[in-house]
Design a protein around this motif. Structure first.
Motif, PDB file in Angstrom:
ATOM      1  N   LEU A   1       9.149  -7.850  -6.132  1.00 14.66           N
ATOM      2  CA  LEU A   1       7.738  -7.495  -6.284  1.00 14.66           C
ATOM      3  C   LEU A   1       7.495  -6.662  -7.543  1.00 14.66           C
ATOM      4  CD1 LEU A   1       6.691  -6.560  -2.620  1.00 14.66           C
ATOM      5  CD2 LEU A   1       6.143  -8.647  -3.866  1.00 14.66           C
ATOM      6  N   GLY A   2       8.578  -6.246  -8.196  1.00 12.65           N
ATOM      7  CA  GLY A   2       8.446  -5.521  -9.452  1.00 12.65           C
ATOM      8  C   GLY A   2       8.608  -4.017  -9.355  1.00 12.65           C
ATOM      9  N   TYR A   3       9.009  -3.507  -8.198  1.00 14.94           N
ATOM     10  CA  TYR A   3       9.186  -2.061  -8.045  1.00 14.94           C
ATOM     11  C   TYR A   3      10.592  -1.676  -8.509  1.00 14.94           C
ATOM     12  CZ  TYR A   3       4.918  -2.188  -5.279  1.00 14.94           C
ATOM     13  OH  TYR A   3       3.620  -2.367  -4.868  1.00 14.94           O
ATOM     14  N   ASP A   4      10.655  -0.764  -9.473  1.00 18.60           N
ATOM     15  CA  ASP A   4      11.956  -0.332  -9.976  1.00 18.60           C
ATOM     16  C   ASP A   4      12.383   1.017  -9.393  1.00 18.60           C
ATOM     17  OD1 ASP A   4      10.219   1.377 -11.239  1.00 18.60           O
ATOM     18  OD2 ASP A   4      10.714   0.738 -13.282  1.00 18.60           O
ATOM     19  N   ASN A   5      11.604   1.531  -8.446  1.00 19.09           N
ATOM     20  CA  ASN A   5      11.934   2.808  -7.812  1.00 19.09           C
ATOM     21  C   ASN A   5      12.465   2.613  -6.395  1.00 19.09           C
ATOM     22  OD1 ASN A   5       9.422   1.923  -6.890  1.00 19.09           O
ATOM     23  ND2 ASN A   5       8.683   4.003  -6.484  1.00 19.09           N
ATOM     24  N   VAL A   6      13.054   1.437  -6.134  1.00 16.96           N
ATOM     25  CA  VAL A   6      13.609   1.141  -4.818  1.00 16.96           C
ATOM     26  C   VAL A   6      15.127   1.292  -4.861  1.00 16.96           C
ATOM     27  CG1 VAL A   6      13.713  -1.349  -5.312  1.00 16.96           C
ATOM     28  CG2 VAL A   6      13.747  -0.552  -2.938  1.00 16.96           C
ATOM     29  N   GLU A   7      15.669   1.799  -3.767  1.00 18.01           N
ATOM     30  CA  GLU A   7      17.119   1.989  -3.670  1.00 18.01           C
ATOM     31  C   GLU A   7      17.585   1.637  -2.264  1.00 18.01           C
ATOM     32  OE1 GLU A   7      20.232   5.743  -3.880  1.00 18.01           O
ATOM     33  OE2 GLU A   7      18.484   5.746  -5.212  1.00 18.01           O
ATOM     34  N   LYS A   8      18.715   0.967  -2.180  1.00 13.12           N
ATOM     35  CA  LYS A   8      19.326   0.642  -0.889  1.00 13.12           C
ATOM     36  C   LYS A   8      20.383   1.682  -0.567  1.00 13.12           C
ATOM     37  CE  LYS A   8      22.337  -2.875   1.236  1.00 13.12           C
ATOM     38  NZ  LYS A   8      23.555  -2.037   1.237  1.00 13.12           N
TER      39      LYS A   8
ATOM     40  N   ASN B   1      18.891  -2.386   3.939  1.00 14.76           N
ATOM     41  CA  ASN B   1      19.665  -3.616   3.863  1.00 14.76           C
ATOM     42  C   ASN B   1      19.359  -4.408   2.593  1.00 14.76           C
ATOM     43  OD1 ASN B   1      17.363  -5.584   4.498  1.00 14.76           O
ATOM     44  ND2 ASN B   1      17.273  -4.159   6.223  1.00 14.76           N
ATOM     45  N   GLU B   2      20.186  -5.396   2.331  1.00 12.66           N
ATOM     46  CA  GLU B   2      20.101  -6.164   1.100  1.00 12.66           C
ATOM     47  C   GLU B   2      18.862  -7.040   1.039  1.00 12.66           C
ATOM     48  OE1 GLU B   2      21.440  -6.978  -2.683  1.00 12.66           O
ATOM     49  OE2 GLU B   2      22.232  -5.532  -1.237  1.00 12.66           O
ATOM     50  N   VAL B   3      18.453  -7.617   2.167  1.00 11.22           N
ATOM     51  CA  VAL B   3      17.264  -8.480   2.198  1.00 11.22           C
ATOM     52  C   VAL B   3      16.026  -7.707   1.760  1.00 11.22           C
ATOM     53  CG1 VAL B   3      15.700  -9.787   3.709  1.00 11.22           C
ATOM     54  CG2 VAL B   3      18.178 -10.064   3.940  1.00 11.22           C
ATOM     55  N   ASP B   4      15.832  -6.526   2.312  1.00 10.44           N
ATOM     56  CA  ASP B   4      14.671  -5.708   1.963  1.00 10.44           C
ATOM     57  C   ASP B   4      14.748  -5.249   0.508  1.00 10.44           C
ATOM     58  OD1 ASP B   4      13.703  -6.014   4.488  1.00 10.44           O
ATOM     59  OD2 ASP B   4      14.124  -3.976   5.167  1.00 10.44           O
ATOM     60  N   TYR B   5      15.930  -4.899   0.057  1.00 12.06           N
ATOM     61  CA  TYR B   5      16.099  -4.443  -1.323  1.00 12.06           C
ATOM     62  C   TYR B   5      15.690  -5.538  -2.315  1.00 12.06           C
ATOM     63  CZ  TYR B   5      18.271  -2.945  -5.663  1.00 12.06           C
ATOM     64  OH  TYR B   5      18.484  -2.618  -6.985  1.00 12.06           O
ATOM     65  N   LYS B   6      16.159  -6.747  -2.088  1.00  7.40           N
ATOM     66  CA  LYS B   6      15.827  -7.857  -2.987  1.00  7.40           C
ATOM     67  C   LYS B   6      14.336  -8.172  -2.938  1.00  7.40           C
ATOM     68  CE  LYS B   6      20.346 -10.125  -2.943  1.00  7.40           C
ATOM     69  NZ  LYS B   6      21.123 -11.314  -2.515  1.00  7.40           N
ATOM     70  N   ALA B   7      13.751  -8.110  -1.733  1.00  6.75           N
ATOM     71  CA  ALA B   7      12.334  -8.429  -1.573  1.00  6.75           C
ATOM     72  C   ALA B   7      11.449  -7.444  -2.333  1.00  6.75           C
ATOM     73  CB  ALA B   7      11.959  -8.438  -0.087  1.00  6.75           C
TER      74      ALA B   7
ATOM     75  N   PHE C   1       0.849  -1.200   0.000  1.00  5.12           N
ATOM     76  CA  PHE C   1       0.000   0.000   0.000  1.00  5.12           C
ATOM     77  C   PHE C   1       0.884   1.249   0.000  1.00  5.12           C
ATOM     78  CE2 PHE C   1      -2.025   3.413   2.393  1.00  5.12           C
ATOM     79  CZ  PHE C   1      -3.309   3.477   1.855  1.00  5.12           C
ATOM     80  N   CYS C   2       1.933   1.224   0.824  1.00  5.41           N
ATOM     81  CA  CYS C   2       2.854   2.367   0.913  1.00  5.41           C
ATOM     82  C   CYS C   2       3.687   2.492  -0.357  1.00  5.41           C
ATOM     83  CB  CYS C   2       3.774   2.196   2.120  1.00  5.41           C
ATOM     84  SG  CYS C   2       2.942   2.244   3.722  1.00  5.41           S
ATOM     85  N   PHE C   3       4.223   1.370  -0.844  1.00  6.44           N
ATOM     86  CA  PHE C   3       5.067   1.407  -2.045  1.00  6.44           C
ATOM     87  C   PHE C   3       4.343   2.090  -3.204  1.00  6.44           C
ATOM     88  CE2 PHE C   3       7.046  -2.907  -0.647  1.00  6.44           C
ATOM     89  CZ  PHE C   3       7.754  -2.271   0.350  1.00  6.44           C
ATOM     90  N   ASN C   4       3.065   1.776  -3.337  1.00  7.35           N
ATOM     91  CA  ASN C   4       2.291   2.269  -4.480  1.00  7.35           C
ATOM     92  C   ASN C   4       2.027   3.765  -4.438  1.00  7.35           C
ATOM     93  OD1 ASN C   4       2.087  -0.295  -5.628  1.00  7.35           O
ATOM     94  ND2 ASN C   4       0.228  -0.788  -4.486  1.00  7.35           N
ATOM     95  N   ARG C   5       2.320   4.398  -3.297  1.00  6.11           N
ATOM     96  CA  ARG C   5       2.034   5.827  -3.154  1.00  6.11           C
ATOM     97  C   ARG C   5       3.302   6.659  -2.969  1.00  6.11           C
ATOM     98  NH1 ARG C   5      -3.839   6.239  -0.114  1.00  6.11           N
ATOM     99  NH2 ARG C   5      -4.854   4.647  -1.387  1.00  6.11           N
ATOM    100  N   LEU C   6       4.452   6.035  -3.238  1.00  2.80           N
ATOM    101  CA  LEU C   6       5.722   6.736  -3.087  1.00  2.80           C
ATOM    102  C   LEU C   6       6.396   6.939  -4.437  1.00  2.80           C
ATOM    103  CD1 LEU C   6       7.163   4.793  -0.006  1.00  2.80           C
ATOM    104  CD2 LEU C   6       6.507   7.216  -0.022  1.00  2.80           C
ATOM    105  N   ASP C   7       7.101   8.058  -4.572  1.00  3.48           N
ATOM    106  CA  ASP C   7       7.900   8.291  -5.771  1.00  3.48           C
ATOM    107  C   ASP C   7       9.216   7.537  -5.690  1.00  3.48           C
ATOM    108  OD1 ASP C   7       6.206  10.248  -7.182  1.00  3.48           O
ATOM    109  OD2 ASP C   7       6.599  11.493  -5.419  1.00  3.48           O
ATOM    110  N   LYS C   8       9.724   7.367  -4.468  1.00  2.55           N
ATOM    111  CA  LYS C   8      10.988   6.668  -4.274  1.00  2.55           C
ATOM    112  C   LYS C   8      10.938   5.883  -2.975  1.00  2.55           C
ATOM    113  CE  LYS C   8      15.199   6.138  -6.015  1.00  2.55           C
ATOM    114  NZ  LYS C   8      15.492   5.742  -7.400  1.00  2.55           N
ATOM    115  N   ILE C   9      11.404   4.627  -3.039  1.00  3.91           N
ATOM    116  CA  ILE C   9      11.424   3.733  -1.879  1.00  3.91           C
ATOM    117  C   ILE C   9      12.874   3.529  -1.460  1.00  3.91           C
ATOM    118  CG2 ILE C   9      10.863   1.416  -1.034  1.00  3.91           C
ATOM    119  CD1 ILE C   9       8.838   1.297  -3.466  1.00  3.91           C
TER     120      ILE C   9
END
Length: 382
Positions: A158-165, A148-154, A136-144
């Motif tokens: 899920l298909g989000y390309d706006n995530v950064e570690k 850590n590496e575990v969260d980044y891979k997870a 729900f949160c991911f879908n409403r953010l411009d940048k995630i």
């Protein structure tokens, strides 16, 4: 540039984001902070924020799941943001992000930093709940942003390309404060005397909330068992209870903890470095972290760490290099106790760990995080 920082409570802002906010202010930016007046981490203010020019707006961030409460707080936050008209909004913690975005996306560029996601490490119903809330949160953010590496891979899976570690070790710590050179042998001896710690005692420490998912119960069980055979050990408890989360200890264990002469209760304090200066080994077998600041603070003070083989913790501590990494199952306290017994009876081991920690000292610097955020904000807005 107008920057709005949103974080769930004032204590967390002061502890984690105070340095960043002051630096951004000195860079010429206008800084507003939306938070609650609660101090989960109840320590003295690092700066006189109001005198420096930071503007504060107070909102309640519900900790339960009452949709109406989240909606009301979300609308109030949006009203504040519309008065500020920021160029950038950066929200910290899942609870802060969820509440802020509950009533819809913001019309301003919005960043969200998750200090430790739930769905990658939980199971059963809790995993499903956190997966829903966090997506729900991911879908409403411009940048995630994750730590850590575990969260980044997870999140990536899920298909989000706006995530950064973060390239830094989480938010790091202030190396000018967490510096063993700040404390003389006389100062350390005086503090030990004040706490009735014998010079020959081996001192363990735990910092944080007294909650089971941070391994507090494992620390207490391990120490109580170790103390039965070795009363020349001490345990400093730096922190306190959380009214929401249980300690994981039963009534008998709580009584034993209160009666144990080897356990010294410090409470929440801004002087954590003073106590780490007299600590020989830090114990923090947490099962649910993003990138634990308390572990980074211990390392910055040259203190080896016993931690859990869990997300975030095992990205900072390398087994048998700068401490020990133990299992995370329900019987892990036995491994913690064994590691405590080994490290407290082997001075040579401590010295080897300390030497390795010193090699990596600059990795723990909070300035690395502050500098990366300053650069990130400028790039995003431009």
């Amino acid at each position: 540039m107008k920057i709005a920082l949103v974080i769930t409570d004032y204590g967390s802002f002061n502890n984690f984001l105070g340095d960043l906010a002051i630096q951004l202010l000195r860079d010429g930016h206008e800084i507003s902070v939306i938070t609650s007046e609660v101090r989960v981490i109840n320590i003295q203010d690092k700066f006189n924020y109001l005198e420096q020019g930071i503007k504060f707006f107070y909102v309640d961030f519900p900790r339960g799941f009452n949709p109406l409460s989240h909606y009301k707080s979300s609308k109030k936050i949006k009203k504040i943001l519309d008065d500020i008209v920021p160029d950038l909004v950066h929200i910290h913690f899942t609870t802060g992000i969820f509440t802020t975005l509950f009533s819809g996306r913001l019309k301003y560029k919005t960043l969200g930093t998750f200090h430790g996601l739930g769905f990658p490490v939980l199971s059963g119903v809790k995993k499903q709940i956190f997966a829903f809330v966090e997506r729900f949160c991911f879908n409403r953010l411009d940048k995630i942003y994750v730590l850590n590496e575990v969260d980044y891979k997870a999140v990536t899976l899920l298909g989000y390309d706006n995530v950064e570690k973060y390239e830094t070790l989480g938010l790091g710590c202030d190396l000018s404060v967490f510096n063993p050179s700040n404390f003389s042998d006389i100062q350390k001896a005086d503090r030990k005397k004040l706490l009735q710690i014998d010079p020959a005692d081996f001192v363990f420490a735990y910092t944080g909330r007294f909650v089971s998912f941070k391994g507090f119960d494992k620390v207490i069980r391990s120490f109580l068992e170790l103390y039965k055979s070795n009363d020349k050990v001490k345990l400093l408890l730096i922190g306190g209870n959380d009214v929401i989360h249980p300690t994981g200890l039963n009534e008998q264990e709580l009584q034993q903890m209160g009666d144990c002469k080897g356990i010294i209760h410090i409470g929440f304090t801004i002087d954590v470095a003073h106590y780490l200066a007299i600590t020989d080994a830090f114990v923090f077998p947490s099962s649910k972290e993003g990138m634990p600041v308390c572990v980074i603070e211990a390392l910055a003070m040259g203190v080896p760490v016993i931690t859990a083989d869990s997300r975030g913790c095992n990205e900072i501590i390398e087994d048998n290099y700068n401490g020990y990494v133990v299992n995370v199952d329900e019987n892990a306290w036995k491994d913690v106790k064994e590691s405590m017994a080994v490290i407290s009876s082997n001075p040579g081991l401590i010295e080897r760990f300390r030497g390795n920690i010193e090699k990596d000292r600059l990795l723990y610097d909070r300035n690395r995080y502050v500098m990366s955020e300053r650069k990130r904000y400028n790039e995003l807005v431009s």
